[in-house]
Design a protein around this motif. Sequence first.
Motif, PDB file in Angstrom:
ATOM      1  N   LEU A  90      29.862 -34.719   2.516  1.00  0.00           N
ATOM      2  CA  LEU A  90      29.304 -34.153   3.019  1.00  0.00           C
ATOM      3  C   LEU A  90      28.079 -33.156   2.683  1.00  0.00           C
ATOM      4  N   TRP A 146      39.920 -28.853  -1.514  1.00  0.00           N
ATOM      5  CA  TRP A 146      38.685 -27.868  -0.463  1.00  0.00           C
ATOM      6  C   TRP A 146      37.880 -27.306  -2.181  1.00  0.00           C
ATOM      7  N   VAL A 153      29.974 -30.327  -3.547  1.00  0.00           N
ATOM      8  CA  VAL A 153      28.683 -29.967  -2.410  1.00  0.00           C
ATOM      9  C   VAL A 153      27.273 -29.059  -2.657  1.00  0.00           C
ATOM     10  N   SER A 157      24.103 -30.546  -3.108  1.00  0.00           N
ATOM     11  CA  SER A 157      23.246 -30.789  -1.899  1.00  0.00           C
ATOM     12  C   SER A 157      21.403 -30.159  -2.448  1.00  0.00           C
TER      13      SER A 157
END
Length: 283
Positions: A90, A146, A153, A157
């Motif tokens: 991701l 999740w 993430v 990121s």
Amino acid sequence: MKLPSLRDVATEARLLLIGIPVFLWTMIPIYHMFLFAISPKEDAFSGKLWPDHPTLHNFEIVFKQQHYFLRDFYVQFWNSTVIAAAVGALTLFIATAAAFSISRLKVPGGRVVLNLALFTYFIPAAFLAVPMYRTMGNYGLLNNRWALILAMVTIASPYAIWVLKQASDKLPVELDEAAVMDGATTLQIFRLVYLPLMMPSLVAIGTYAVLLAWNEYLYAFLLLSNDQDITLPVALGNFLAADDSPWELLMTTGFIYALPPAAVYYAFRRYMVGGLTAGAVKS
């Protein structure tokens, strides 16, 4: 053959004086971990440089899950693997698309988004743990893989976007213009021109994101609580809950858990330095 100058010898000596202590500082904890892993319980704290009766029995206990704290070893190891792989995938998808849009497509407001993303690093990740916990609770994601995937993430990121954007800026714009002249669409430029040229940086960023998620403890501890859902780092922390902690099993499990990231780093080490520093120096 040219003999080394006095300055060269002095430089090498300084490097050795710095490198040897750093090497020892790095390797001694790993050696002690391995020493615990091959030592019987009664010899674990003997203080010897090598056990009198080295054994692989601790590894057998771990792999056969023959201790209370190890009853879900394979499930927790699998949780760590799935979460790390998902975070890597991701992060790569988001960072690659963002870097391509900002650097190559010059989308309006792209640099503002990049700067705002980097601004998040002014706030330590530990300070965001409680707000992240509350957010995941509001969306009903607690005790769900999740929750940890999205949290990691979010952390990975901004840096990934910045690195890939800097690397993307170094690619000649003429390549895109030539592809457009040949009739290539934006997606074709992205797939056939951009991705192949960015591969070293993509591998480096993917490895960075995977290792970040693999070693995460705080967010995994907060967002996951069931024994069947937690990652192995959190499970290792449970070893310390007992009055008589099985240190030899803790070190054995930790040593096993350290092997996959070591293998990943060794496999992609030639990409790591070049990929993570791409664009750091302007030509």
